[in-house]
Enzyme design. Structure first.
Site, PDB file in Angstrom:
ATOM      1  N   ASP A 176       0.903  -1.146   0.000  1.00 23.74           N
ATOM      2  CA  ASP A 176       0.000   0.000   0.000  1.00 23.74           C
ATOM      3  C   ASP A 176       0.940   1.193   0.000  1.00 23.74           C
ATOM      4  OD1 ASP A 176      -1.527   2.241   0.690  1.00 23.74           O
ATOM      5  OD2 ASP A 176      -3.039   0.966   1.591  1.00 23.74           O
ATOM      6  N   HIS A 177       1.064   1.860  -1.151  1.00 24.46           N
ATOM      7  CA  HIS A 177       2.155   2.830  -1.255  1.00 24.46           C
ATOM      8  C   HIS A 177       1.978   4.018  -0.314  1.00 24.46           C
ATOM      9  CE1 HIS A 177      -0.604   4.535  -4.265  1.00 24.46           C
ATOM     10  NE2 HIS A 177      -0.082   5.683  -3.924  1.00 24.46           N
ATOM     11  N   HIS A 239      -6.146   2.447   1.399  1.00 27.04           N
ATOM     12  CA  HIS A 239      -5.333   3.595   1.824  1.00 27.04           C
ATOM     13  C   HIS A 239      -5.890   4.305   3.068  1.00 27.04           C
ATOM     14  CE1 HIS A 239      -3.356   2.864  -1.884  1.00 27.04           C
ATOM     15  NE2 HIS A 239      -4.236   3.453  -2.660  1.00 27.04           N
TER      16      HIS A 239
END
Ligand code: NAD
Length: 483
Positions: A176-177, A239
């Site tokens: 999950d950047h 996110h």
């Protein structure tokens, strides 16, 4: 100045989908920056693997252009030439037998092996299986998986089960950047590295928390994909949920992958089911300049949301009574992501009503200008009497990271280095992902059951009117969406 760079161990990194958009815009330019910084060892090897028929030189040319377009400007031509020498390419069919033996022949013993799955999720199982059956993966190999991780609880479970047949959980890195952003990691440093904040970090002192991830882009060009997903699946389930966890979690006993992820999981499990009137869905409308969501989605009857705002409760001792307001959407006023911790009013104002009421807000900005600001109340300077104003204590670190923050490692490059180091702290564990879907699924199911139609909102606005009302009803207001 960015801190001292410690090179990671030597590695072979295979990027499945190495000719795709994500590899071109993020992964390869990011690796190049790590190469220039000295963090990627000069003997490390990166192998693109995809369906396109290319040879090593063809791939190097592809990567050269990707770096020139997305790799920034702070490098010497020599560095790019040296980096390209570390690259190779193999034509591989994820669903077939072609290319796998040749790919295996390129891998070296005694270096870290990592396989980045930068392909659609329908290929994850095929690739995992072939990595094992062709003997490319060993006990220490790591696999990196892109989002989306499942479409709902059932598909996420099935995917976890497939991966578990071939890899141990300690080898699986679900990206999950958002978790790779400097500010997100700093959030943990601020919370758990200081005495100042943690005693106040609870329902007694915090009035509410807002998490906003606002985008200006539309879904044009990827509407077909997006329409099957929507803001809830595309942004909230992953996110926003991850950000909520980091804000709400208890201090882990140590900064270790499972200790941190255990605490995050407890937050997700403590989330109350969301009441239907605590959720607002929106869809951007057409205006004179551009088409609306339904045209971009190529679905004139679409009921998919491009915006969602919601009020969420974490039912535990720390947070009982403090709502979390989440909002995210496309085509909004500005590209801005922020977490705001809004503290309660002082119990009594000794300065009288005319001095005004002021609140401390800790704002954690993820983009643009990563940084944190603590709003504190002081006396307005000068002889004007006791008038109070709010001033920001600015903990911004964009400047410290070089001009335009260009030297700051991007979230992807930071996370890839963590994969090589074998550090899973900033990656989602399988049970976390499943718990997040278990909470999300009933919300989506209730929209389907009610035939819920998203509220229209203007492009360039802050979302539908009802989202403002969600807060106004509680005597609160959203923070302005500004870049
Ligand atoms: P893309 O369509 O641009 O690229 C797909 C890549 O997969 C290409 O290299 C293609 O050759 C390869 N491929 C397709 N079928 C294959 C097969 N059978 N065998 C071998 N290779 C095959 O996709 P993308 O935008 O790069 O996205 C890749 C993944 O990353 C997706 O899961 C996407 O959801 C995720 N993702 C992308 C972005 C982004 O910004 N592009 C952001 C977040 C997540």
């Amino acid at each position: 100045m960015v801190s001292r760079v410690i090179p990671v161990e030597c590695f072979d990194l295979v990027i499945f989908g190495g000719t795709g958009d994500l590899a071109r815009r993020k992964i390869l330019p990011g690796l190049f920056r790590r190469f220039c910084s000295g963090q990627m060892p000069p003997e490390a090897q990166i192998i693109g693997a995809a369906r396109s028929e290319l040879d090593d030189d063809g791939y190097r040319q592809f990567v050269r252009e990707a770096v020139q377009e997305f790799g920034g400007t702070h490098y010497e031509k020599d560095q790019l030439d040296q980096f390209l020498q570390r690259l190779g390419y193999e034509t591989v069919d994820a669903k077939g037998e072609g290319g796998w033996e040749a790919l295996k022949g390129r891998l070296r013993d005694k270096v870290v092996r990592a396989f980045y799955f930068s392909v659609g999720p329908s290929l994850f199982g095929d690739i995992a299986e072939r990595l094992r059956s062709f003997g490319l993966a060993n006990e220490d190999s790591r696999i990196v998986l892109e989002k989306p991780f499942g479409h709902d609880l059932e598909t996420a479970r099935a995917l976890n089960a497939t991966l578990a047949q071939h890899f141990d959980e300690t080898q699986i890195y679900r990206i999950d950047h958002y978790l790779g952003k400097e500010t997100v990691q700093n959030l943990m440093a601020v919370r758990f590295g200081n005495m100042l904040f943690e005693p106040l970090w609870n329902a007694q002192y915090v009035d509410h928390i807002q998490i906003t991830v606002a985008e200006t882009v539309s879904v044009e060009g990827r509407g077909g994909y997006y329409d099957k997903s929507g803001a809830m699946r595309d942004m909230v389930q992953n996110h926003l949920m991850q950000l909520l966890c980091l804000i709400a979690m208890e201090p882990p006993a140590k900064f270790d992958p499972d200790a941190v992820r255990d605490e995050k999981l407890k937050v997700i499990r403590a989330l109350d089911p969301v009441e239907p009137h605590h959720v607002v869905r929106g869809q951007y409308s057409a205006d004179e300049k551009q088409a609306g969501y339904r045209v971009h989605a190529e679905n004139p009857r679409s009921r998919t949301e491009s915006f969602v705002a919601m009020k969420v409760h974490v039912s535990n001792w720390r947070w009982a009574g403090t709502p979390f307001y989440l909002r995210t959407g496309k085509q909004l006023r500005a590209r801005a992501s922020e977490i705001a911790v809004v503290f309660k009013d002082a119990p009594h104002s000794i300065f009288g009503e005319e001095a005004g009421r002021h609140r401390n807000v800790l704002s954690i900005r993820l983009q643009p200008n990563e940084g944190m600001t603590l709003g504190v109340t002081i006396k307005e300077p000068g002889p004007g009497g006791m008038r109070l104003i709010d001033v920001p204590l600015d903990m911004s670190f964009a400047e410290a990271l070089g001009p335009d923050g260009e030297d700051a490692p991007d979230a992807y490059e930071r996370l890839i280095m963590d994969v090589i180091r074998g550090n899973q702290t900033l990656f989602m564990r399988g049970d976390e992902v499943e718990a997040a879907w278990a909470w999300t699924d009933p919300i989506i199911a209730s929209w389907v059951a009610r035939n819920d139609v998203p509220k229209p909102y203007d492009a360039g606005s802050s979302g539908p009117e009802d989202a403002l009302m969600l807060m106004h009803r509680d005597g609160r207001r959203w923070r302005e969406i500004k870049a």
